[in-house]
Scaffold this active site. Structure first.
Site, PDB file in Angstrom:
ATOM      1  N   HIS A   1      26.105  60.583  37.118  1.00 13.86           N
ATOM      2  CA  HIS A   1      26.608  62.159  36.825  1.00 13.86           C
ATOM      3  C   HIS A   1      27.700  61.986  37.522  1.00 13.86           C
ATOM      4  O   HIS A   1      28.772  61.065  37.750  1.00 13.86           O
ATOM      5  CB  HIS A   1      25.527  62.889  37.639  1.00 13.86           C
ATOM      6  CG  HIS A   1      24.055  62.397  37.559  1.00 13.86           C
ATOM      7  ND1 HIS A   1      23.171  63.490  36.642  1.00 13.86           N
ATOM      8  CD2 HIS A   1      23.238  61.395  37.734  1.00 13.86           C
ATOM      9  CE1 HIS A   1      21.960  62.802  36.706  1.00 13.86           C
ATOM     10  NE2 HIS A   1      21.845  61.514  37.185  1.00 13.86           N
TER      11      HIS A   1
ATOM     12  N   SER B   1      19.831  65.029  36.004  1.00 11.47           N
ATOM     13  CA  SER B   1      20.782  64.952  34.930  1.00 11.47           C
ATOM     14  C   SER B   1      20.796  66.441  34.227  1.00 11.47           C
ATOM     15  O   SER B   1      19.908  67.070  33.782  1.00 11.47           O
ATOM     16  CB  SER B   1      20.208  64.031  33.856  1.00 11.47           C
ATOM     17  OG  SER B   1      19.822  62.824  34.036  1.00 11.47           O
TER      18      SER B   1
ATOM     19  N   HIS C   1      19.509  54.925  39.728  1.00 12.83           N
ATOM     20  CA  HIS C   1      18.117  54.834  39.371  1.00 12.83           C
ATOM     21  C   HIS C   1      17.734  53.339  39.291  1.00 12.83           C
ATOM     22  O   HIS C   1      18.533  52.223  39.135  1.00 12.83           O
ATOM     23  CB  HIS C   1      18.141  55.300  37.680  1.00 12.83           C
ATOM     24  CG  HIS C   1      18.473  56.822  37.546  1.00 12.83           C
ATOM     25  ND1 HIS C   1      19.639  57.202  37.481  1.00 12.83           N
ATOM     26  CD2 HIS C   1      17.610  58.035  37.438  1.00 12.83           C
ATOM     27  CE1 HIS C   1      19.587  58.486  37.238  1.00 12.83           C
ATOM     28  NE2 HIS C   1      18.390  59.032  37.394  1.00 12.83           N
TER      29      HIS C   1
ATOM     30  N   ASN D   1      12.255  68.406  27.140  1.00 16.61           N
ATOM     31  CA  ASN D   1      12.000  68.150  25.744  1.00 16.61           C
ATOM     32  C   ASN D   1      10.487  68.034  25.870  1.00 16.61           C
ATOM     33  O   ASN D   1       9.886  67.975  27.010  1.00 16.61           O
ATOM     34  CB  ASN D   1      12.454  66.699  25.230  1.00 16.61           C
ATOM     35  CG  ASN D   1      12.493  65.575  26.285  1.00 16.61           C
ATOM     36  OD1 ASN D   1      13.013  65.536  27.075  1.00 16.61           O
ATOM     37  ND2 ASN D   1      11.141  64.810  25.917  1.00 16.61           N
TER      38      ASN D   1
ATOM     39  N   MET E   1      12.227  59.689  35.010  1.00 14.35           N
ATOM     40  CA  MET E   1      12.731  58.260  35.409  1.00 14.35           C
ATOM     41  C   MET E   1      13.134  58.239  36.956  1.00 14.35           C
ATOM     42  O   MET E   1      14.087  57.218  37.310  1.00 14.35           O
ATOM     43  CB  MET E   1      13.681  57.464  34.617  1.00 14.35           C
ATOM     44  CG  MET E   1      13.267  57.512  33.086  1.00 14.35           C
ATOM     45  SD  MET E   1      14.479  57.072  31.938  1.00 14.35           S
ATOM     46  CE  MET E   1      13.748  57.380  30.438  1.00 14.35           C
ATOM     47  N   SER E   2      12.754  59.184  37.699  1.00 13.75           N
ATOM     48  CA  SER E   2      13.633  59.277  38.894  1.00 13.75           C
ATOM     49  C   SER E   2      12.597  59.854  40.171  1.00 13.75           C
ATOM     50  O   SER E   2      11.366  60.011  40.014  1.00 13.75           O
ATOM     51  CB  SER E   2      14.668  60.083  38.950  1.00 13.75           C
ATOM     52  OG  SER E   2      14.663  61.434  38.659  1.00 13.75           O
TER      53      SER E   2
ATOM     54  N   TYR F   1      16.032  51.935  36.798  1.00 13.73           N
ATOM     55  CA  TYR F   1      16.308  51.479  35.823  1.00 13.73           C
ATOM     56  C   TYR F   1      17.765  50.771  35.562  1.00 13.73           C
ATOM     57  O   TYR F   1      18.079  49.969  34.480  1.00 13.73           O
ATOM     58  CB  TYR F   1      15.920  52.273  34.476  1.00 13.73           C
ATOM     59  CG  TYR F   1      16.879  53.567  34.366  1.00 13.73           C
ATOM     60  CD1 TYR F   1      18.082  53.605  33.966  1.00 13.73           C
ATOM     61  CD2 TYR F   1      16.365  54.619  34.709  1.00 13.73           C
ATOM     62  CE1 TYR F   1      19.018  54.580  33.929  1.00 13.73           C
ATOM     63  CE2 TYR F   1      17.051  55.849  34.498  1.00 13.73           C
ATOM     64  CZ  TYR F   1      18.505  55.690  34.074  1.00 13.73           C
ATOM     65  OH  TYR F   1      19.210  57.026  34.086  1.00 13.73           O
ATOM     66  N   GLU F   2      18.664  51.146  36.257  1.00 17.24           N
ATOM     67  CA  GLU F   2      20.122  50.633  36.267  1.00 17.24           C
ATOM     68  C   GLU F   2      20.270  49.235  36.913  1.00 17.24           C
ATOM     69  O   GLU F   2      21.042  48.531  36.733  1.00 17.24           O
ATOM     70  CB  GLU F   2      21.045  51.437  37.020  1.00 17.24           C
ATOM     71  CG  GLU F   2      21.296  52.979  36.116  1.00 17.24           C
ATOM     72  CD  GLU F   2      21.688  53.738  36.856  1.00 17.24           C
ATOM     73  OE1 GLU F   2      22.923  54.534  36.407  1.00 17.24           O
ATOM     74  OE2 GLU F   2      21.204  54.259  37.952  1.00 17.24           O
TER      75      GLU F   2
ATOM     76  N   HIS G   1      19.375  61.006  24.713  1.00  9.98           N
ATOM     77  CA  HIS G   1      19.830  61.515  26.237  1.00  9.98           C
ATOM     78  C   HIS G   1      20.850  62.772  25.819  1.00  9.98           C
ATOM     79  O   HIS G   1      20.821  63.712  26.643  1.00  9.98           O
ATOM     80  CB  HIS G   1      20.572  60.380  26.746  1.00  9.98           C
ATOM     81  CG  HIS G   1      21.181  60.701  28.014  1.00  9.98           C
ATOM     82  ND1 HIS G   1      20.381  60.963  29.056  1.00  9.98           N
ATOM     83  CD2 HIS G   1      22.217  60.700  28.576  1.00  9.98           C
ATOM     84  CE1 HIS G   1      21.071  60.980  30.228  1.00  9.98           C
ATOM     85  NE2 HIS G   1      22.357  61.195  29.615  1.00  9.98           N
TER      86      HIS G   1
ATOM     87  N   ALA H   1      15.450  65.760  35.257  1.00  9.07           N
ATOM     88  CA  ALA H   1      15.311  66.172  33.962  1.00  9.07           C
ATOM     89  C   ALA H   1      13.867  65.285  33.714  1.00  9.07           C
ATOM     90  O   ALA H   1      13.764  64.359  34.016  1.00  9.07           O
ATOM     91  CB  ALA H   1      16.179  65.733  33.032  1.00  9.07           C
TER      92      ALA H   1
END
Ligand code: HPA
Length: 278
Positions: free
Chosen positions: A62, A31, A84, A236, A212-213, A86-87, A249, A114
């Protein structure tokens, strides 16, 4: 269709669209880090929609494009966009693009993502080399019958992130004046960010960053015996570390773009003079 047939179909479509391309190194851009692809020269772009079995545009979150070309004179294949878990994607779909890169001839793949940092001294904007990971999801892309054409049923993960590649990346960072942290990446499923209690728990478990990846891709590539290096762009400090601040996000995307410049210099230097023996 068997997964091997699916991989072969994708490889055939890519070879047809770019017959001259013989990528040796694969790069997956996370990301906000898509800008690295701008440094690839003599590029041929193939939209994921033109490659059978690749993530559908829109789901990829992306660019959704494979770029073949050279970076520091090394033939590369760059995935701009990943699917991902989570999708709602089946795990086999999540790892198909990196398996395709391996079968195209990439003997080494650099994964980027990220991530949130669990260490206050490694703040937003820093790059972190991944030394090891913790799979916090209970998901694994190798669940199901083993495919012997890809790898063995049981395989070693004790050196998943190649030590020689890490040494070379630290050398490249020093040469470029980039402050490269290193640490353990924790794969959280998402899509919700973590709670502060989860972050405290992950820190106790030994995590330095959370995202998350990446972990499914590393797992599938080690199954195939492909060398893996991975870098997190810290966007972050993780949940609960900054009093009164919420995660979003948009922050991931802005911080990601700012880091793409450093990541481009790091990877360009790392690949200069690259041979498979390095
Ligand atoms: N948590 C999980 N994934 C992330 C984060 C985070 O704090 N930042 C960027 N990706």
């Amino acid at each position: 269709m068997s997964e091997i047939d699916a991989l072969d179909a994708a490889v055939a479509a890519i070879r047809k669209a770019a017959p001259a391309a013989v990528p040796r190194v694969g790069i997956v851009l996370g990301s906000g880090l898509g800008g690295v692809a701008d440094a690839v020269v003599d590029a041929v772009d193939i939209p994921y929609g033109d490659i059978p079995g690749f993530p559908k545009p829109g789901v990829a979150s992306h660019a959704g494009r494979l770029r073949l070309g050279t970076l520091s004179s090394v033939p590369v294949a760059v995935l701009q966009g990943r699917a991902h878990a989570y999708e709602g994607n089946p795990m086999v779909d999540v790892v198909r693009p990196v398996r395709v890169l391996a079968r195209l001839g990439c003997s080494m793949i650099i994964l980027t993502n990220a991530a949130g940092s669990l260490r206050a001294e490694v703040g937003a904007g820093r790059l972190m080399l991944i030394t090891d990971h913790i799979n916090g999801t209970g998901l694994n892309p190798l669940v199901g019958p083993n495919e012997p054409a890809l790898g063995q049923r049981f395989f070693d993960m004790s050196a998943a992130y190649d030590a020689a590649l890490r040494t070379r990346l630290h050398g490249a960072a020093t040469a470029e004046g980039i402050d490269l942290a290193e640490g353990v990446y924790y794969w959280a499923l998402g899509p919700s960010f973590e709670t502060p209690a989860e972050i405290r728990a992950f820190r106790t478990l030994g995590a330095d960053a959370v995202g998350m990846s990446t972990v499914p891709e590393t797992t599938a590539l080690r199954h195939m015996g492909v060398r893996v290096a991975a870098i997190s762009g810290i966007t972050n400090l993780a949940a609960g570390m900054v009093a009164g601040s919420a995660l979003d996000h948009a922050e991931t995307m802005t911080q990601g773009s700012a880091m793409a410049g450093n990541l481009t210099r790091l990877l360009s230097r790392f690949l200069t003079g690259w041979t498979d023996a390095a």
